[in-house]
Motif scaffolding. Structure first.
Motif, PDB file in Angstrom:
ATOM      1  N   PRO A   1       0.829  -1.206   0.000  1.00 55.42           N
ATOM      2  CA  PRO A   1       0.000   0.000   0.000  1.00 55.42           C
ATOM      3  C   PRO A   1       0.866   1.260   0.000  1.00 55.42           C
ATOM      4  N   TRP A   2       0.214   2.425  -0.022  1.00 50.95           N
ATOM      5  CA  TRP A   2       0.933   3.698  -0.102  1.00 50.95           C
ATOM      6  C   TRP A   2       1.110   4.341   1.272  1.00 50.95           C
ATOM      7  N   ASN A   3       0.311   3.922   2.262  1.00 55.17           N
ATOM      8  CA  ASN A   3       0.279   4.709   3.503  1.00 55.17           C
ATOM      9  C   ASN A   3       1.576   4.595   4.319  1.00 55.17           C
TER      10      ASN A   3
ATOM     11  N   PHE B   1       7.802   0.861   5.485  1.00 55.88           N
ATOM     12  CA  PHE B   1       7.666  -0.034   6.644  1.00 55.88           C
ATOM     13  C   PHE B   1       6.792  -1.253   6.325  1.00 55.88           C
ATOM     14  N   THR B   2       5.651  -0.997   5.689  1.00 58.34           N
ATOM     15  CA  THR B   2       4.705  -2.099   5.478  1.00 58.34           C
ATOM     16  C   THR B   2       5.240  -3.160   4.516  1.00 58.34           C
ATOM     17  N   PRO B   3       5.642  -2.800   3.301  1.00 61.03           N
ATOM     18  CA  PRO B   3       6.149  -3.870   2.421  1.00 61.03           C
ATOM     19  C   PRO B   3       7.429  -4.522   2.931  1.00 61.03           C
TER      20      PRO B   3
ATOM     21  N   LYS C   1       5.397  -5.113  -6.147  1.00 60.95           N
ATOM     22  CA  LYS C   1       4.551  -4.147  -6.865  1.00 60.95           C
ATOM     23  C   LYS C   1       4.100  -3.102  -5.841  1.00 60.95           C
ATOM     24  N   PRO C   2       4.739  -1.916  -5.862  1.00 59.25           N
ATOM     25  CA  PRO C   2       4.306  -0.876  -4.926  1.00 59.25           C
ATOM     26  C   PRO C   2       2.990  -0.254  -5.371  1.00 59.25           C
ATOM     27  N   SER C   3       2.353   0.491  -4.476  1.00 59.85           N
ATOM     28  CA  SER C   3       1.116   1.195  -4.827  1.00 59.85           C
ATOM     29  C   SER C   3       1.395   2.202  -5.937  1.00 59.85           C
ATOM     30  N   GLU C   4       0.381   2.466  -6.740  1.00 64.49           N
ATOM     31  CA  GLU C   4       0.556   3.460  -7.817  1.00 64.49           C
ATOM     32  C   GLU C   4       0.815   4.855  -7.258  1.00 64.49           C
TER      33      GLU C   4
ATOM     34  N   THR D   1      -0.673  -6.413   1.111  1.00 67.59           N
ATOM     35  CA  THR D   1      -1.109  -5.465   2.136  1.00 67.59           C
ATOM     36  C   THR D   1      -1.940  -4.405   1.447  1.00 67.59           C
ATOM     37  N   GLY D   2      -3.142  -4.194   1.904  1.00 67.29           N
ATOM     38  CA  GLY D   2      -4.036  -3.212   1.300  1.00 67.29           C
ATOM     39  C   GLY D   2      -5.416  -3.374   1.874  1.00 67.29           C
ATOM     40  N   SER D   3      -6.405  -2.923   1.138  1.00 68.76           N
ATOM     41  CA  SER D   3      -7.773  -2.957   1.667  1.00 68.76           C
ATOM     42  C   SER D   3      -8.343  -4.382   1.642  1.00 68.76           C
TER      43      SER D   3
ATOM     44  N   ARG E   1      -9.998  -9.808  -3.957  1.00 63.82           N
ATOM     45  CA  ARG E   1      -9.708  -9.995  -5.392  1.00 63.82           C
ATOM     46  C   ARG E   1      -8.373 -10.720  -5.576  1.00 63.82           C
ATOM     47  N   VAL E   2      -7.400 -10.350  -4.752  1.00 65.80           N
ATOM     48  CA  VAL E   2      -6.078 -10.993  -4.813  1.00 65.80           C
ATOM     49  C   VAL E   2      -6.217 -12.484  -4.505  1.00 65.80           C
ATOM     50  N   MET E   3      -7.002 -12.777  -3.472  1.00 62.52           N
ATOM     51  CA  MET E   3      -7.171 -14.173  -3.073  1.00 62.52           C
ATOM     52  C   MET E   3      -7.867 -14.974  -4.179  1.00 62.52           C
TER      53      MET E   3
ATOM     54  N   ALA F   1      -4.814  -6.715   5.836  1.00 59.78           N
ATOM     55  CA  ALA F   1      -5.835  -5.789   5.353  1.00 59.78           C
ATOM     56  C   ALA F   1      -6.152  -4.704   6.386  1.00 59.78           C
ATOM     57  N   GLY F   2      -7.319  -4.134   6.253  1.00 58.45           N
ATOM     58  CA  GLY F   2      -7.659  -2.952   7.047  1.00 58.45           C
ATOM     59  C   GLY F   2      -7.928  -3.233   8.513  1.00 58.45           C
ATOM     60  N   GLY F   3      -8.246  -2.162   9.241  1.00 59.28           N
ATOM     61  CA  GLY F   3      -8.528  -2.300  10.664  1.00 59.28           C
ATOM     62  C   GLY F   3      -9.523  -1.258  11.140  1.00 59.28           C
ATOM     63  N   LYS F   4     -10.022  -1.448  12.337  1.00 60.81           N
ATOM     64  CA  LYS F   4     -10.924  -0.480  12.988  1.00 60.81           C
ATOM     65  C   LYS F   4     -10.561  -0.515  14.454  1.00 60.81           C
TER      66      LYS F   4
HETATM   67  P1  NDP Z   1      -5.584  -1.061  -2.017  1.00 61.34           P
HETATM   68  O1  NDP Z   1      -6.269  -2.306  -1.633  1.00 61.34           O
HETATM   69  O2  NDP Z   1      -6.321  -0.068  -2.839  1.00 61.34           O
HETATM   70  O3  NDP Z   1      -4.239  -1.379  -2.809  1.00 61.34           O
HETATM   71  C1  NDP Z   1      -3.210  -2.172  -2.269  1.00 61.34           C
HETATM   72  C2  NDP Z   1      -2.287  -2.646  -3.382  1.00 61.34           C
HETATM   73  O4  NDP Z   1      -3.007  -3.567  -4.216  1.00 61.34           O
HETATM   74  C3  NDP Z   1      -1.803  -1.530  -4.305  1.00 61.34           C
HETATM   75  O5  NDP Z   1      -0.471  -1.794  -4.684  1.00 61.34           O
HETATM   76  C4  NDP Z   1      -2.746  -1.659  -5.479  1.00 61.34           C
HETATM   77  O6  NDP Z   1      -2.224  -1.139  -6.661  1.00 61.34           O
HETATM   78  C5  NDP Z   1      -2.870  -3.165  -5.581  1.00 61.34           C
HETATM   79  N1  NDP Z   1      -4.030  -3.624  -6.325  1.00 61.34           N
HETATM   80  C6  NDP Z   1      -5.154  -2.951  -6.673  1.00 61.34           C
HETATM   81  N2  NDP Z   1      -5.997  -3.765  -7.348  1.00 61.34           N
HETATM   82  C7  NDP Z   1      -5.403  -4.982  -7.430  1.00 61.34           C
HETATM   83  C8  NDP Z   1      -5.778  -6.249  -7.975  1.00 61.34           C
HETATM   84  N3  NDP Z   1      -6.952  -6.428  -8.578  1.00 61.34           N
HETATM   85  N4  NDP Z   1      -4.924  -7.271  -7.844  1.00 61.34           N
HETATM   86  C9  NDP Z   1      -3.745  -7.137  -7.212  1.00 61.34           C
HETATM   87  N5  NDP Z   1      -3.326  -5.963  -6.679  1.00 61.34           N
HETATM   88  C10 NDP Z   1      -4.150  -4.893  -6.772  1.00 61.34           C
HETATM   89  O7  NDP Z   1      -5.099  -0.432  -0.647  1.00 61.34           O
HETATM   90  P2  NDP Z   1      -4.414   0.955  -0.417  1.00 61.34           P
HETATM   91  O8  NDP Z   1      -3.194   1.093  -1.238  1.00 61.34           O
HETATM   92  O9  NDP Z   1      -5.471   1.996  -0.533  1.00 61.34           O
HETATM   93  O10 NDP Z   1      -3.946   0.828   1.110  1.00 61.34           O
HETATM   94  C11 NDP Z   1      -4.775   1.157   2.169  1.00 61.34           C
HETATM   95  C12 NDP Z   1      -5.329  -0.084   2.812  1.00 61.34           C
HETATM   96  O11 NDP Z   1      -4.251  -0.897   3.234  1.00 61.34           O
HETATM   97  C13 NDP Z   1      -6.124   0.202   4.057  1.00 61.34           C
HETATM   98  O12 NDP Z   1      -7.285  -0.586   4.090  1.00 61.34           O
HETATM   99  C14 NDP Z   1      -5.189  -0.200   5.168  1.00 61.34           C
HETATM  100  O13 NDP Z   1      -5.844  -0.543   6.355  1.00 61.34           O
HETATM  101  C15 NDP Z   1      -4.467  -1.337   4.558  1.00 61.34           C
HETATM  102  N6  NDP Z   1      -3.192  -1.564   5.220  1.00 61.34           N
HETATM  103  C16 NDP Z   1      -3.043  -2.683   5.990  1.00 61.34           C
HETATM  104  C17 NDP Z   1      -1.862  -2.898   6.680  1.00 61.34           C
HETATM  105  C18 NDP Z   1      -1.665  -4.135   7.486  1.00 61.34           C
HETATM  106  O14 NDP Z   1      -0.521  -4.453   7.781  1.00 61.34           O
HETATM  107  N7  NDP Z   1      -2.687  -4.867   7.867  1.00 61.34           N
HETATM  108  C19 NDP Z   1      -0.763  -1.941   6.624  1.00 61.34           C
HETATM  109  C20 NDP Z   1      -1.003  -0.828   5.775  1.00 61.34           C
HETATM  110  C21 NDP Z   1      -2.199  -0.661   5.104  1.00 61.34           C
HETATM  111  P3  NDP Z   1      -2.623   0.362  -7.099  1.00 61.34           P
HETATM  112  O15 NDP Z   1      -2.244   1.258  -5.957  1.00 61.34           O
HETATM  113  O16 NDP Z   1      -1.784   0.572  -8.279  1.00 61.34           O
HETATM  114  O17 NDP Z   1      -4.098   0.348  -7.358  1.00 61.34           O
END
Ligand code: NDP
Length: 507
Positions: free
Chosen positions: A141-143, A147-149, A166-169, A215-217, A223-225, A239-242
Motif C-alpha cells: 500500500p501507499w500509507n 515499513f509495510t512492504p 509491486k508498490p502502490s501506484e 497489504t491493502g484494503s 480480489r487478490v485471493m 488488510a484494514g482495521g478499525k
Molecule cells: P488497495 O487495496 O487499494 O491497494 C493495495 C495494493 O493492491 C496496491 O499496490 C494496489 O495497486 C494493488 N491492487 C489494486 N488492485 C489490485 C488487484 N486487482 N490485484 C492485485 N493488486 C491490486 O489499498 P491501499 O493502497 O489503498 O492501502 C490502504 C489499505 O491498506 C487500508 O485498508 C489499510 O488498512 C491497509 N493496510 C493494511 C496494513 C496491514 O498491515 N494490515 C498496513 C497498511 C495498510 P494500485 O495502488 O496501483 O491500485
C-alpha cells in the motif's frame, strides 16, 4: 526492473499536497511481470544456495546503504505521500530495525533442528527445517510505503526467497528506490520491482510466484485471493482495521489522551492499526473527552513541510471520510471537534465524534482519516464486548493500571498495546497481522519468517527398531507388544504430563 519495449505506457506519481508530478513510471504489462518473475526465479537459485550467514551479510550491506541514505528516502516518501519528514524518517528507522532482525534471526528460526521422535519411533532422528518457497510476490500500500512492504520483503529475503514487489501506484518511486539500493548493495536483482496500476498487481498474482504477500484494503485482498486461487498460490492478507482503545477508570488519562490522539491522527489517520474508536469508563469519560477535544483543537493539517499532519494521500478517500462523519452526525452523533467541514480538497482536520451509534459507518467501517469516535461505557467488560463486535480485528490498545494484561487477553485482535499505542509494530520479534476482515497470515517475528517457507520434515533411522512396525513382516507378538505399550502409555487417558501440571499457586 527497467522499462522494457513491451511496456504499455506510463503513469505519474503526484505530490498530494500540491498535485505536482513527482515522477513518471512505466506501467508494466502482464508480460513484463511474468519476465520479472522468471528473472527472479533464476536469481532465487543463487540466493537459496547461500548460507544464512551469507544472506545476512548481503542484507546487512543493504541495510547500511538504506541507513546512510535515510534522508533521501524520507524526502521521496514525503513527496509521494505528503507525510511529514519526521514521520517518514521514523518509518524508515523502524523498517531498518526489522531488516536487521530478519537478517540476523533467520538461521535461529528456520535452520534444521531436532525434534523429539516419540517412543514408537525412538530409533529415528527427527528434524525439521523451514525451506524457502522460491519467488514471493509482494503487493504493497501507499500509507507506509517502506515499513509495510518491508515487513514482507525483508523477511521473505532473509528466509531465502527472491522477491518481486509491486508498490502502490501512489508510491512507485519509493519501491524503485528500495530495489535500486538493493541491487547496488547486493549486486544481483534478487529483489526487483514492477510498477503500474491495479492490473499490474493482478498480473503478479497470476505470474507463477510461489506466494503473494498482500497489504491493502480488505476488498482488494478478496480480489487478490480469488486470482491466487486459480493457481493454488498461497497468500498472506494484511488488510484494514478499525482498532479500538479501551480506557479503564484507573488509567493514566494524560497518556491515554495523547495515545488516542496520536493513534487517530498521525499520518492523517491513514494507518491500518491506527485508532478509530475509543471506549472510556464512565468514571473518567467526561475528563477524557474534555482533554481529547482540547488537544485535538490544537492540531492542524496544513501544507507546510513541518505540519504534524499531512494531506490525504489518495483523493478518493476524502469522500469516504466525509460520508462517515455525515452518517455519524445524521444518526445523532456530535462532533466536538471538526465535522464534515473538516474535510477539505486535500486535507482533513482532526475530528472527534461522540454519541455515535455503534451501527454507524464511523464505527463499523475503516475511515482512514484523522477522525475518532469516543463512547462512554459502564464497565470494561462492555468496552471489550463492543471492541470485539467489529468485523475487523487488527490491533488494539488498553489503558489500565491494574487490569492491562487481563483486558488485553480478552480482546480479539492480532496485537494489543498496553499503556502505549501501536508499540507492537516496532518490536521485530513480535508477529503482526489480523483476524477476520483484517486478514490472515503474519509478517514480522519468527512467524513472519516462517510465513515465507515450507516446513521440511525428515526422519533418519539411527538403529534398527526394537519393535518393527512399518513392515509386512510385523509379527503377532509385535502387535501384542504395541497394544500393551499403548495401554501402558495412554490407557489412563486423563493423566497430564508432568510439564503441563499446574505448579503450586497457579490455579
Ligand atoms: P488497495 O487495496 O487499494 O491497494 C493495495 C495494493 O493492491 C496496491 O499496490 C494496489 O495497486 C494493488 N491492487 C489494486 N488492485 C489490485 C488487484 N486487482 N490485484 C492485485 N493488486 C491490486 O489499498 P491501499 O493502497 O489503498 O492501502 C490502504 C489499505 O491498506 C487500508 O485498508 C489499510 O488498512 C491497509 N493496510 C493494511 C496494513 C496491514 O498491515 N494490515 C498496513 C497498511 C495498510 P494500485 O495502488 O496501483 O491500485
Amino acid at each position: 526492473m527497467t522499462t522494457t519495449p513491451e511496456k504499455t505506457g506510463t503513469f505519474a506519481s503526484l505530490d498530494p499536497r500540491t498535485g505536482d508530478v513527482v515522477a513518471t513510471h512505466p506501467i508494466h504489462s502482464a508480460e513484463d511481470v511474468a519476465a520479472a518473475v522468471m528473472r527472479a526465479r533464476e536469481e532465487s537459485a543463487w540466493w537459496m544456495a547461500l548460507s544464512f550467514e551469507e544472506r545476512a551479510e548481503h542484507l546487512l550491506t543493504w541495510k547500511g546503504v538504506v541507513t546512510r541514505r535515510m534522508q533521501q528516502l524520507a524526502d521521496l516518501m514525503h513527496r509521494e505521500t505528503g507525510k511529514p519528514h519526521g514521520d517518514a524518517a521514523l518509518e524508515v528507522a523502524l523498517a531498518i530495525d526489522h531488516l536487521h532482525w530478519a537478517a540476523t534471526h533467520a538461521k535461529k528460526h528456520l535452520d534444521r533442528r531436532r525434534v523429539p521422535s516419540g517412543l514408537l519411533m525412538a530409533n529415528q532422528a527427527a528434524s525439521v527445517a523451514y525451506r524457502p518457497l522460491g519467488v514471493i510476490g509482494v503487493i504493497g500500500p501507499w500509507n507506509y510505503p517502506v515499513f509495510t512492504p518491508m515487513g514482507s520483503i525483508a523477511y521473505a529475503l532473509a528466509a531465502g526467497n527472491a522477491v518481486v514487489f509491486k508498490p502502490s501506484e501512489f508510491t512507485p518511486g519509493v519501491g524503485e528506490w528500495l530495489a535500486r539500493t538493493f541491487l547496488e548493495a547486493v549486486g544481483r536483482p534478487v529483489f526487483s520491482v514492477v510498477t503500474g496500476l491495479g492490473d499490474t498487481g493482478a498480473a503478479l498474482c497470476r505470474a507463477g510466484v510461489d506466494k503473494v504477500a498482500f497489504t491493502g484494503s480488505t476488498a482488494t485482498g478478496k480480489r487478490v485471493m480469488a486470482a491466487c486461487a486459480e493457481t493454488l498460490t498461497p497468500v498472506v492478507i494484511e488488510a484494514g482495521g478499525k482498532d479500538a482503545v479501551i480506557v479503564d477508570h484507573d488509567a493514566d488519562l494524560d497518556a491515554a489522551v495523547e495515545a488516542s490522539l496520536w493513534g487517530a491522527c498521525a499520518n492523517a489517520g491513514q494507518t491500518c492499526a491506527g485508532v478509530e474508536r475509543v471506549y472510556v469508563h464512565e468514571l473518567v469519560y467526561d475528563q477524557f473527552v474534555a482533554q481529547l477535544a482540547a488537544a485535538a483543537k490544537e492540531l492542524r493539517a496544513t501544507d507546510s513541510a513541518d505540519s504534524p499532519i499531512g494531506p490525504i494521500t489518495m483523493p478518493k478517500q476524502l469522500e469516504i471520510i466525509r460520508s462517515h462523519i455525515a452518517d455519524a452526525l445524521a444518526r445523532g452523533g456530535r462532533a466536538l471537534v471538526g465535522g464534515t467541514d473538516a474535510v477539505g480538497d486535500r486535507f482533513v482536520q482532526p475530528t472527534v465524534l461522540v454519541d455515535v451509534p455503534e451501527d454507524s459507518l464511523a464505527v463499523t467501517e475503516e475511515t482512514f482519516g484523522p477522525t475518532v469516535t469516543v463512547r462512554k461505557v459502564a464497565t470494561v467488560e462492555e468496552a471489550i464486548e463492543l471492541t470485539n463486535r467489529s468485523k475487523y480485528a487488527l490491533g488494539s490498545t488498553v489503558f489500565s493500571k491494574a487490569r492491562g494484561m487481563e483486558i488485553a487477553e480478552q480482546v480479539r485482535s492480532g496485537m494489543t498495546a498496553i499503556n502505549g499505542v501501536i508499540t507492537f509494530a516496532a518490536v521485530p520479534a513480535l508477529p503482526f497481522g489480523g483476524v477476520g476482515d483484517s486478514g490472515f497470515g503474519r509478517i514480522h517475528g519468527a512467524d513472519g519468517l516462517r510465513e515465507f517457507t515450507y516446513p521440511k520434515a525428515i526422519t533418519r533411522q539411527r538403529f534398527k527398531p526394537a519393535l518393527a512396525l512399518t513392515t509386512f513382516k510385523r509379527t503377532a507378538k509385535a502387535d501384542q507388544q504395541l497394544i500393551s505399550m499403548m495401554t501402558m502409555m495412554h490407557g489412563r487417558g486423563t493423566t497430564l504430563p508432568k510439564a503441563m501440571k499446574p505448579r503450586r499457586g497457579e490455579r
